[in-house]
Enzyme design. Structure first.
Site, PDB file in Angstrom:
ATOM      1  N   HIS A  26      41.566 -29.144  75.719  1.00  0.00           N
ATOM      2  CA  HIS A  26      41.876 -27.768  76.127  1.00  0.00           C
ATOM      3  C   HIS A  26      43.350 -27.497  75.856  1.00  0.00           C
ATOM      4  O   HIS A  26      44.210 -27.768  76.691  1.00  0.00           O
ATOM      5  CB  HIS A  26      41.517 -27.580  77.614  1.00  0.00           C
ATOM      6  CG  HIS A  26      41.663 -26.176  78.108  1.00  0.00           C
ATOM      7  ND1 HIS A  26      41.005 -25.706  79.228  1.00  0.00           N
ATOM      8  CD2 HIS A  26      42.391 -25.120  77.651  1.00  0.00           C
ATOM      9  CE1 HIS A  26      41.331 -24.441  79.440  1.00  0.00           C
ATOM     10  NE2 HIS A  26      42.186 -24.075  78.490  1.00  0.00           N
ATOM     11  N   ASP A  44      46.560 -27.101  78.271  1.00  0.00           N
ATOM     12  CA  ASP A  44      46.324 -25.652  78.184  1.00  0.00           C
ATOM     13  C   ASP A  44      47.374 -24.965  77.298  1.00  0.00           C
ATOM     14  O   ASP A  44      47.103 -24.717  76.124  1.00  0.00           O
ATOM     15  CB  ASP A  44      46.280 -25.045  79.597  1.00  0.00           C
ATOM     16  CG  ASP A  44      45.452 -23.765  79.679  1.00  0.00           C
ATOM     17  OD1 ASP A  44      44.884 -23.357  78.654  1.00  0.00           O
ATOM     18  OD2 ASP A  44      45.371 -23.173  80.778  1.00  0.00           O
ATOM     19  N   ASP A  45      48.529 -24.650  77.867  1.00  0.00           N
ATOM     20  CA  ASP A  45      49.617 -23.990  77.126  1.00  0.00           C
ATOM     21  C   ASP A  45      50.923 -24.707  77.479  1.00  0.00           C
ATOM     22  O   ASP A  45      51.716 -24.209  78.284  1.00  0.00           O
ATOM     23  CB  ASP A  45      49.696 -22.512  77.537  1.00  0.00           C
ATOM     24  CG  ASP A  45      48.403 -21.772  77.238  1.00  0.00           C
ATOM     25  OD1 ASP A  45      48.171 -21.442  76.066  1.00  0.00           O
ATOM     26  OD2 ASP A  45      47.604 -21.572  78.187  1.00  0.00           O
ATOM     27  N   GLU A  72      38.310 -20.068  86.175  1.00  0.00           N
ATOM     28  CA  GLU A  72      39.762 -20.259  86.356  1.00  0.00           C
ATOM     29  C   GLU A  72      40.192 -19.270  87.438  1.00  0.00           C
ATOM     30  O   GLU A  72      40.626 -19.673  88.514  1.00  0.00           O
ATOM     31  CB  GLU A  72      40.494 -20.011  85.029  1.00  0.00           C
ATOM     32  CG  GLU A  72      42.013 -20.193  85.114  1.00  0.00           C
ATOM     33  CD  GLU A  72      42.724 -19.869  83.805  1.00  0.00           C
ATOM     34  OE1 GLU A  72      42.150 -19.149  82.966  1.00  0.00           O
ATOM     35  OE2 GLU A  72      43.874 -20.337  83.635  1.00  0.00           O
ATOM     36  N   HIS A 120      45.654 -24.479  73.729  1.00  0.00           N
ATOM     37  CA  HIS A 120      45.781 -23.280  72.887  1.00  0.00           C
ATOM     38  C   HIS A 120      46.996 -23.509  72.011  1.00  0.00           C
ATOM     39  O   HIS A 120      48.111 -23.642  72.542  1.00  0.00           O
ATOM     40  CB  HIS A 120      45.983 -22.039  73.753  1.00  0.00           C
ATOM     41  CG  HIS A 120      44.877 -21.826  74.755  1.00  0.00           C
ATOM     42  ND1 HIS A 120      43.810 -21.003  74.511  1.00  0.00           N
ATOM     43  CD2 HIS A 120      44.664 -22.371  75.987  1.00  0.00           C
ATOM     44  CE1 HIS A 120      42.997 -21.025  75.561  1.00  0.00           C
ATOM     45  NE2 HIS A 120      43.485 -21.853  76.472  1.00  0.00           N
ATOM     46  N   HIS A 159      36.053 -20.546  78.653  1.00  0.00           N
ATOM     47  CA  HIS A 159      36.797 -20.559  79.910  1.00  0.00           C
ATOM     48  C   HIS A 159      35.920 -19.889  80.974  1.00  0.00           C
ATOM     49  O   HIS A 159      35.376 -18.804  80.738  1.00  0.00           O
ATOM     50  CB  HIS A 159      38.080 -19.732  79.791  1.00  0.00           C
ATOM     51  CG  HIS A 159      39.186 -20.394  79.031  1.00  0.00           C
ATOM     52  ND1 HIS A 159      39.042 -20.891  77.775  1.00  0.00           N
ATOM     53  CD2 HIS A 159      40.491 -20.613  79.382  1.00  0.00           C
ATOM     54  CE1 HIS A 159      40.201 -21.399  77.366  1.00  0.00           C
ATOM     55  NE2 HIS A 159      41.102 -21.242  78.325  1.00  0.00           N
TER      56      HIS A 159
HETATM   57  N1  HPA Z   1      43.120 -18.821  80.415  1.00  0.00           N
HETATM   58  C1  HPA Z   1      42.667 -17.797  79.700  1.00  0.00           C
HETATM   59  N2  HPA Z   1      43.147 -17.496  78.503  1.00  0.00           N
HETATM   60  C2  HPA Z   1      44.115 -18.241  77.999  1.00  0.00           C
HETATM   61  C3  HPA Z   1      44.617 -19.325  78.696  1.00  0.00           C
HETATM   62  C4  HPA Z   1      44.078 -19.626  79.968  1.00  0.00           C
HETATM   63  O1  HPA Z   1      44.456 -20.582  80.679  1.00  0.00           O
HETATM   64  N3  HPA Z   1      45.581 -19.859  77.913  1.00  0.00           N
HETATM   65  C5  HPA Z   1      45.629 -19.133  76.775  1.00  0.00           C
HETATM   66  N4  HPA Z   1      44.748 -18.151  76.825  1.00  0.00           N
HETATM   67 ZN    ZN Z   2      42.972 -22.222  78.393  1.00  0.00          ZN
END
Ligand code: HPA
Ligand code: ZN
Length: 337
Positions: free
Chosen positions: A17, A278-279, A200, A19, A197
């Site tokens: 996971h 994630d990011d 969250e 991006h 996703h």
């Molecule tokens: N959630 C939803 N969209 C996203 C995320 C995330 O954590 N990171 C990059 N786009």
């Molecule tokens: Zn994500």
């Protein structure tokens, strides 16, 4: 480096996971802006980092999409991914399944070919330079329409043999998985694997929709599934992998404190949880930092950390025999420490 730090760094792991646009470090943002002749609304790297204080997912997404504006050329996408792979290699990542958001770029007039060819060239180099295998997950932006998701799938047609899966990301609340049921069916018909996703910020029902209507093989995040015991049972029984992102959860206020993170509760319930970044440029750490954060915050030991790493391979899209070899490496690392 402490013994546990060294254990985490050397633990063979897959990242499921990530991006790639979220690996854009502020330094690189300035470098790309300069070489593309673009002005950005920040005076310094420190000012950029100071802007990374988010109250929720949307706060983050606004800054993340704005940051992506500096990505213009094939070279930018190559260099972005190459830098990620260098960081991942240093963190013991041996396999990465990388999400990219084509609509973030096509909406700005950047050709799909520039994006994907840049990423693919860096992926090939990662294999030779670092021995990291990787594949691509093309994510649809859920705040946009079903129609534009179909357009994105059509745009990707010449590269479908180089894309492993489709995913679903961006603003979750108000954009339930059901909105994309037909495009996921179309993607599956083209041989693509499916992830999304869910849970969250969105309710447990969105996780159910991702399973029932999108027919995903993996849930990205999935935290809020814990609110529904029957859903937890179903996820456990089906062996569904959750790609959990602890530092992301902290930064986006999905948890108030890392000490409250449910990662060990997930494992104790029998859920196939994994740890991911994630990011990483926005959330303050790459994948090993995420393992370290939960090890410190929740007191996880080596056996639990190894279980998370094992899950990252069994939950990956690697062929079963290769996944098994990686799991054996995890077991060997644990046995040696
Ligand atoms: N959630 C939803 N969209 C996203 C995320 C995330 O954590 N990171 C990059 N786009
Ligand atoms: Zn994500």
């Amino acid at each position: 480096m402490t013994d546990l730090d060294a254990f985490i760094t050397g633990l063979p792991k897959a990242e499921l996971h990530l991006h790639i646009e979220g690996s854009l470090e502020p330094e690189q943002m300035f470098a790309f802006a300069r070489r593309n002749g673009i002005s950005i609304p920040y005076a310094s790297v420190e000012e950029v980092r100071a802007a990374y204080a988010f109250g929720n997912l949307q706060d983050f997404l606004d800054i993340y999409y704005a940051g992506a504006d500096v990505l213009r050329t094939r070279a930018d996408f190559h260099d972005l991914a190459a830098a990620y792979f260098d960081r991942a290699a240093a963190d013991g990542v041996v396999h990465a399944e990388i999400m990219f958001d084509p609509q973030t770029h096509s909406d700005r007039g950047i050709p799909f070919a520039e994006v994907i060819e840049g990423l693919l060239s860096a992926m090939e180099e990662a294999e030779t330079r670092h021995g990291i295998s990787s594949n691509l997950i093309m994510s649809f932006l859920r705040h946009l329409s079903e129609e534009t998701a179909f357009e994105t799938l059509a745009m990707a047609e010449p590269w479908l043999d180089r894309i492993m899966a489709v995913g679903l990301d961006s603003s979750e609340l108000g954009h339930p998985p059901e909105k994309f049921a037909r495009v996921f069916t179309a993607a599956a018909a083209r041989g693509l694997r499916l992830v999304a996703h869910a849970g969250e910020e969105g309710p447990p029902d969105y996780v159910k929709q991702a399973l029932d209507l999108l027919k995903v093989e993996r849930i990205d995040h999935g935290n809020r599934a814990l609110e529904d015991n029957a859903l937890v049972d179903r996820l456990v029984q089906s062996g569904m992998t959750l790609t959990v992102c602890p530092l992301s959860n902290l930064k986006l206020c999905v948890v108030d404190r890392i000490e409250d993170h449910p990662i060990d509760r997930m494992l104790a319930l029998g859920l196939k949880a994994t740890v991911n970044s994630d990011d990483p440029a926005y959330f303050g750490g790459y994948v090993a930092d995420n393992y370290r954060a939960i090890a410190a915050g929740r007191g996880l030991g080596k056996a639990e950390l190894a279980e998370l790493a094992r899950n990252s391979f069994t939950g990956s899209f690697l062929p079963a025999d290769i996944a098994r070899k990686h799991v054996e490496q995890v077991d060997a690392w644990l046995a040696a420490h």
